[in-house]
Design a protein around this motif. Structure first.
Motif, PDB file in Angstrom:
ATOM      1  N   ILE A 215      37.900  16.519  25.906  1.00  9.95           N
ATOM      2  CA  ILE A 215      38.206  15.954  26.989  1.00  9.95           C
ATOM      3  C   ILE A 215      37.915  14.878  27.314  1.00  9.95           C
ATOM      4  CG2 ILE A 215      38.775  16.828  29.540  1.00  9.95           C
ATOM      5  CD1 ILE A 215      38.943  19.988  28.231  1.00  9.95           C
ATOM      6  N   ILE A 216      36.592  15.229  27.483  1.00 11.79           N
ATOM      7  CA  ILE A 216      36.070  14.150  28.238  1.00 11.79           C
ATOM      8  C   ILE A 216      35.542  12.640  26.877  1.00 11.79           C
ATOM      9  CG2 ILE A 216      33.417  12.922  28.679  1.00 11.79           C
ATOM     10  CD1 ILE A 216      34.530  14.994  30.692  1.00 11.79           C
ATOM     11  N   ALA A 217      36.294  12.388  25.921  1.00 10.15           N
ATOM     12  CA  ALA A 217      36.497  11.614  25.654  1.00 10.15           C
ATOM     13  C   ALA A 217      38.005  11.037  25.110  1.00 10.15           C
ATOM     14  CB  ALA A 217      35.495  12.267  22.934  1.00 10.15           C
ATOM     15  N   VAL A 218      38.980  12.281  25.333  1.00 10.04           N
ATOM     16  CA  VAL A 218      39.848  12.057  25.351  1.00 10.04           C
ATOM     17  C   VAL A 218      40.030  10.711  26.679  1.00 10.04           C
ATOM     18  CG1 VAL A 218      42.575  12.557  26.563  1.00 10.04           C
ATOM     19  CG2 VAL A 218      41.164  13.793  24.927  1.00 10.04           C
ATOM     20  N   PHE A 219      39.351  11.382  27.601  1.00  9.05           N
ATOM     21  CA  PHE A 219      39.411  10.176  29.453  1.00  9.05           C
ATOM     22  C   PHE A 219      38.855   9.835  29.275  1.00  9.05           C
ATOM     23  CE2 PHE A 219      37.160   9.328  33.220  1.00  9.05           C
ATOM     24  CZ  PHE A 219      38.379   9.997  34.341  1.00  9.05           C
ATOM     25  N   ILE A 220      38.231   8.925  28.690  1.00 10.13           N
ATOM     26  CA  ILE A 220      37.393   7.586  27.765  1.00 10.13           C
ATOM     27  C   ILE A 220      38.567   6.705  26.739  1.00 10.13           C
ATOM     28  CG2 ILE A 220      35.316   6.588  26.850  1.00 10.13           C
ATOM     29  CD1 ILE A 220      33.880   8.948  27.371  1.00 10.13           C
TER      30      ILE A 220
ATOM     31  N   MET B  84      40.333   3.542  28.644  1.00 10.41           N
ATOM     32  CA  MET B  84      40.414   2.106  27.476  1.00 10.41           C
ATOM     33  C   MET B  84      41.522   1.716  27.442  1.00 10.41           C
ATOM     34  SD  MET B  84      37.446   2.636  24.698  1.00 10.41           S
ATOM     35  CE  MET B  84      37.381   4.034  24.257  1.00 10.41           C
ATOM     36  N   VAL B  85      42.994   2.283  27.002  1.00 13.06           N
ATOM     37  CA  VAL B  85      43.624   1.543  26.891  1.00 13.06           C
ATOM     38  C   VAL B  85      44.478   1.670  27.920  1.00 13.06           C
ATOM     39  CG1 VAL B  85      44.011   2.059  24.064  1.00 13.06           C
ATOM     40  CG2 VAL B  85      44.949   3.710  26.379  1.00 13.06           C
ATOM     41  N   GLY B  86      44.208   2.100  29.317  1.00 13.83           N
ATOM     42  CA  GLY B  86      45.130   2.188  30.619  1.00 13.83           C
ATOM     43  C   GLY B  86      46.255   3.594  30.296  1.00 13.83           C
ATOM     44  N   ARG B  87      46.208   4.100  29.446  1.00 11.72           N
ATOM     45  CA  ARG B  87      46.859   4.950  29.741  1.00 11.72           C
ATOM     46  C   ARG B  87      46.580   6.909  30.020  1.00 11.72           C
ATOM     47  NH1 ARG B  87      51.613   6.532  26.291  1.00 11.72           N
ATOM     48  NH2 ARG B  87      51.668   9.355  25.687  1.00 11.72           N
ATOM     49  N   THR B  88      47.793   7.327  30.815  1.00 12.58           N
ATOM     50  CA  THR B  88      47.018   9.107  30.859  1.00 12.58           C
ATOM     51  C   THR B  88      47.158   9.488  30.246  1.00 12.58           C
ATOM     52  OG1 THR B  88      48.631   9.159  32.965  1.00 12.58           O
ATOM     53  CG2 THR B  88      47.578  10.702  31.976  1.00 12.58           C
ATOM     54  N   PRO B  89      45.504  10.510  30.042  1.00 12.31           N
ATOM     55  CA  PRO B  89      44.926  10.708  28.579  1.00 12.31           C
ATOM     56  C   PRO B  89      45.374  12.273  28.702  1.00 12.31           C
ATOM     57  CG  PRO B  89      43.559  10.622  30.507  1.00 12.31           C
ATOM     58  CD  PRO B  89      44.198  10.292  30.941  1.00 12.31           C
ATOM     59  N   GLU B  90      45.555  12.745  27.321  1.00 16.63           N
ATOM     60  CA  GLU B  90      46.256  13.759  26.893  1.00 16.63           C
ATOM     61  C   GLU B  90      45.897  14.962  26.023  1.00 16.63           C
ATOM     62  OE1 GLU B  90      50.073  12.304  25.597  1.00 16.63           O
ATOM     63  OE2 GLU B  90      50.981  11.478  27.501  1.00 16.63           O
TER      64      GLU B  90
ATOM     65  N   THR C 298      50.696   8.755  22.733  1.00 16.28           N
ATOM     66  CA  THR C 298      49.745   9.438  22.471  1.00 16.28           C
ATOM     67  C   THR C 298      48.591   9.334  21.056  1.00 16.28           C
ATOM     68  OG1 THR C 298      51.550  10.967  23.313  1.00 16.28           O
ATOM     69  CG2 THR C 298      49.923  12.040  22.580  1.00 16.28           C
ATOM     70  N   LEU C 299      47.639   9.562  21.744  1.00 17.00           N
ATOM     71  CA  LEU C 299      46.007   9.352  20.434  1.00 17.00           C
ATOM     72  C   LEU C 299      46.442  10.896  20.053  1.00 17.00           C
ATOM     73  CD1 LEU C 299      43.202   8.430  20.613  1.00 17.00           C
ATOM     74  CD2 LEU C 299      42.403  10.486  21.744  1.00 17.00           C
ATOM     75  N   ARG C 300      45.981  10.462  18.765  1.00 19.23           N
ATOM     76  CA  ARG C 300      45.876  11.583  17.712  1.00 19.23           C
ATOM     77  C   ARG C 300      45.031  11.755  17.429  1.00 19.23           C
ATOM     78  NH1 ARG C 300      50.551   9.946  14.086  1.00 19.23           N
ATOM     79  NH2 ARG C 300      50.550  12.484  13.348  1.00 19.23           N
ATOM     80  N   THR C 301      44.669  13.079  18.086  1.00 22.77           N
ATOM     81  CA  THR C 301      43.388  13.766  17.973  1.00 22.77           C
ATOM     82  C   THR C 301      43.487  14.604  16.888  1.00 22.77           C
ATOM     83  OG1 THR C 301      44.651  15.190  19.270  1.00 22.77           O
ATOM     84  CG2 THR C 301      43.513  13.860  20.487  1.00 22.77           C
ATOM     85  N   GLU C 302      43.673  14.300  15.724  1.00 25.34           N
ATOM     86  CA  GLU C 302      43.357  15.110  14.529  1.00 25.34           C
ATOM     87  C   GLU C 302      43.349  14.603  13.594  1.00 25.34           C
ATOM     88  OE1 GLU C 302      47.855  13.957  14.019  1.00 25.34           O
ATOM     89  OE2 GLU C 302      46.091  14.588  15.680  1.00 25.34           O
ATOM     90  N   LYS C 303      42.943  13.169  13.987  1.00 25.74           N
ATOM     91  CA  LYS C 303      42.868  11.511  12.883  1.00 25.74           C
ATOM     92  C   LYS C 303      40.782  11.356  13.551  1.00 25.74           C
ATOM     93  CE  LYS C 303      46.616  10.815  11.727  1.00 25.74           C
ATOM     94  NZ  LYS C 303      47.270  10.681  10.574  1.00 25.74           N
ATOM     95  N   PRO C 304      40.617  11.587  11.847  1.00 27.09           N
ATOM     96  CA  PRO C 304      38.759  10.768  12.159  1.00 27.09           C
ATOM     97  C   PRO C 304      38.921   9.980  12.524  1.00 27.09           C
ATOM     98  CG  PRO C 304      40.115  10.952   9.544  1.00 27.09           C
ATOM     99  CD  PRO C 304      41.471  11.024  10.436  1.00 27.09           C
ATOM    100  N   LEU C 305      39.526   9.279  12.937  1.00 25.38           N
ATOM    101  CA  LEU C 305      39.185   8.054  14.105  1.00 25.38           C
ATOM    102  C   LEU C 305      38.762   8.839  15.624  1.00 25.38           C
ATOM    103  CD1 LEU C 305      38.841   4.576  15.515  1.00 25.38           C
ATOM    104  CD2 LEU C 305      41.463   5.434  16.394  1.00 25.38           C
ATOM    105  N   PHE C 306      39.208  10.330  15.692  1.00 27.09           N
ATOM    106  CA  PHE C 306      39.114  10.623  17.020  1.00 27.09           C
ATOM    107  C   PHE C 306      37.552  11.415  17.016  1.00 27.09           C
ATOM    108  CE2 PHE C 306      39.192  14.358  19.430  1.00 27.09           C
ATOM    109  CZ  PHE C 306      38.928  13.933  21.057  1.00 27.09           C
TER     110      PHE C 306
END
Length: 563
Positions: free
Chosen positions: A386-391, A395-401, A525-533
């Motif tokens: 959750i902290i990583a998604v918030f950060i 960085m991109v100016g979007r509400t984290p999800e 939407t940030l793809r939280t299932e990817k290696p980048l995340f």
């Protein structure tokens, strides 16, 4: 075969065994907590405690169940230790009752899934305390941790509801369907490999050099099985898993590491199944594995490094290690126990190289989330996610999800409180204890502890103790005499606060997430299932830990390792 190659092959075999059981065990645990049916034995337990397993609970009710159950366990274990001296001979083995401050410390430790021990088990605890007290808490404290993690997973999986399940059902199922059967199998394996399992009294045996020594029997294999499987760590004997009655050979050493890691890793699969997206579970698993492999490699490197003639002659840093395990097996074990809330040891952590001791300490400071304790590792990693998604959102100016749930002001405040409470306990108690300490090796008063070494290593002994307690690990640097009123009390408080305060924030977070309406996925939407995340999550964990603990680490293990 060279010691280095032996260590690498042991790690490969361990990795393969964990991979083999990951999917079936993870799927099984998901079915256990999603099931609507109750076993007959479970129904008897519900009638005994007066619980309705089908009644859904909001997060405050779930939390009250966690705290009330743990408080009763704390009181009962404390009382059992205090009356030990009045128990019949075979139950007490003739040992006296435990002093009030040490009884509090031990009760807090085992209820808090920490198993910090300021006593020698074979010289203090009879069969009654070991089996009716400590072994029981090894099961239920681990089951509490899994239950809280499952409640948080339901917070992600559910929507437009305030219900998180039933604590009593989750507690009983975790104990009866997961921990108990796995522990029985593990105990049989350990007995077959040489661990002892009996209720014998104290035997007096001769020594090779003359004289005699007293040796206890005990239900060691069963205690050892749940101590590792539940990431508890408390040893039946003072030498813990370095004792041949607990850990007879190199195979059992690797098997015990397997037991430590198997449930925390498999819970990521359970998480993926319960939220309906196994790829999310794989992303969390990948993060855990990356940190675990990296820390194990660093530990092996520091312990195999040949600095000085003595280490070159021994083939590495053999001080404090068992010959039957070697440097490789000891390094794997040390990393596994400090990256989880286990605290079992098969070597003297105080005898690790300066940097090796720092790696063990840093593993605990991460929050023990790679893979962490049973339950606590998963919910700790999800909070960091959750902290990583918030950060990333900043960085991109979007509400984290995350998993279709918005991470708003309330959620980030709860996550921030979670990551701040443990460092506050560790650094605060360490600072006060160092300010009150006298010269190395001396106890000036009852509020002072005996720190064996001076300089950086002496500071590391105290820092390690409170890092271990507040993170619910339980291992220790042997140079600190923690059996004083000050350390028994403050370490006990650090254990309780470090265990249950984070659970408050986790369950409040779960309740907040469950009440939300799912947010549809879009192109942004940030793809939280990817290696980048997963890479972002690893970076977030290391940066937050580094910024928090670097000054303390620089004064202790880093200063010693670089000297």
């Amino acid at each position: 075969m060279s010691p280095v190659l032996s260590g690498v092959l042991q790690f490969v075999a361990l990795f393969a065994a964990l991979a083999l059981v990951y999917r079936p065990l993870g799927d099984y645990m998901a079915r256990v907590y999603d099931s609507k049916k109750h076993l007959r034995a479970e129904k008897w337990i519900y009638r005994l405690i007066g619980a309705d397993p089908d009644a859904e609970m909001r997060w405050p009710a779930y939390l009250r169940g966690v705290l009330a159950f743990s408080a009763v366990g704390l009181l009962l274990l404390y009382l059992l230790q205090r009356v030990q001296g009045a128990l019949p001979g075979r139950l007490s083995l003739g040992f006296h009752s435990i002093s009030p401050d040490q009884a509090f410390n031990t009760a807090a430790s085992f209820v808090g899934n920490t198993n910090w021990q300021s006593y020698s088990g074979e010289q203090s605890m009879g069969h009654a305390v070991q089996t009716l007290g400590l072994a029981v808490q090894n099961f239920v404290s681990a089951a509490v941790g899994i239950a809280v993690a499952i409640a948080l997973v339901r917070g992600f999986a559910r929507s437009r509801t305030s219900n998180l399940g039933n604590f009593w059902a989750d507690l009983v199922r975790g104990t009866v369907r997961i921990l108990l059967p796995l522990s029985v199998v593990a105990a049989v394996v350990l007995v077959a490999c040489g661990a002892i399992q009996n209720f014998a009294g104290i035997h007096e045996i001769g020594q090779l050099t003359g004289g005699t020594q007293q040796v206890n029997g005990g239900a060691v294999a069963s205690q050892e099985a749940i101590k590792e499987l539940g990431t508890n760590g408390g040893g039946y004997f003072n030498a813990n898993s370095a004792h041949p009655f607990e850990n007879p050979n190199a195979f059992t050493n690797l098997f015990e590491v397997f037991l430590i890691l198997v449930i925390p890793f498999a819970l990521t699969r359970t998480f993926g199944k319960m939220v309906g997206n196994v790829k999310q579970g794989y992303a969390i698993l990948g993060t855990m594995v990356l940190i675990w492999v990296g820390f194990t490699a660093l530990m092996m490197w520091t312990e195999f490094a040949h600095h000085g003639a003595a280490l070159q002659a021994a083939g590495g840093a053999m001080e404090g290690k068992e010959q039957r395990f070697g440097i490789g097996g000891s390094s794997i074990f040390a990393t596994a126990t400090t990256l989880t809330s286990t605290g079992a040891v098969d070597a003297g952590h105080s005898s690790l190289t300066g940097l090796g001791g720092g790696i063990a300490m840093l593993g605990m400071m991460l929050g023990e989330i790679a893979p962490g304790g049973v339950g606590s590792g998963l919910y700790g990693m999800l909070v960091m996610a959750i902290i990583a998604v918030f950060i990333a959102g900043l960085m991109v100016g979007r509400t984290p999800e995350y998993l279709g749930k918005k991470i708003g002001t309330r959620e980030i405040k709860l996550a921030a409180c979670y990551i701040l409470i443990t460092p506050t306990l560790v650094l605060g108690f360490t600072a006060v204890s160092m300010a009150m300490s006298g010269p190395p090796g001396q106890i000036l008063n009852k509020a002072d502890g005996s720190v064996l070494h001076s300089g950086a290593h002496g500071f590391s002994e105290v820092l390690y103790a409170f890092t271990s307690a507040a993170n619910n690990n339980g291992s220790a640097f042997a140079g600190l005499n923690a059996n004083t009123p000050w350390y028994n009390t403050t370490l006990g408080l650090a254990i309780l606060l470090g265990r249950f305060l984070p659970m408050v924030f986790v369950l409040a977070l779960a309740g907040s997430l469950a009440e939300q309406q799912p947010v549809p996925e879009t192109a942004g939407t940030l793809r939280t299932e990817k290696p980048l995340f997963a890479g972002l999550l690893v970076g977030t964990i290391l940066i937050i830990t580094g910024l928090t603990y670097f000054p303390a680490l620089a004064l202790g293990p880093m200063a010693e390792g670089l000297s």
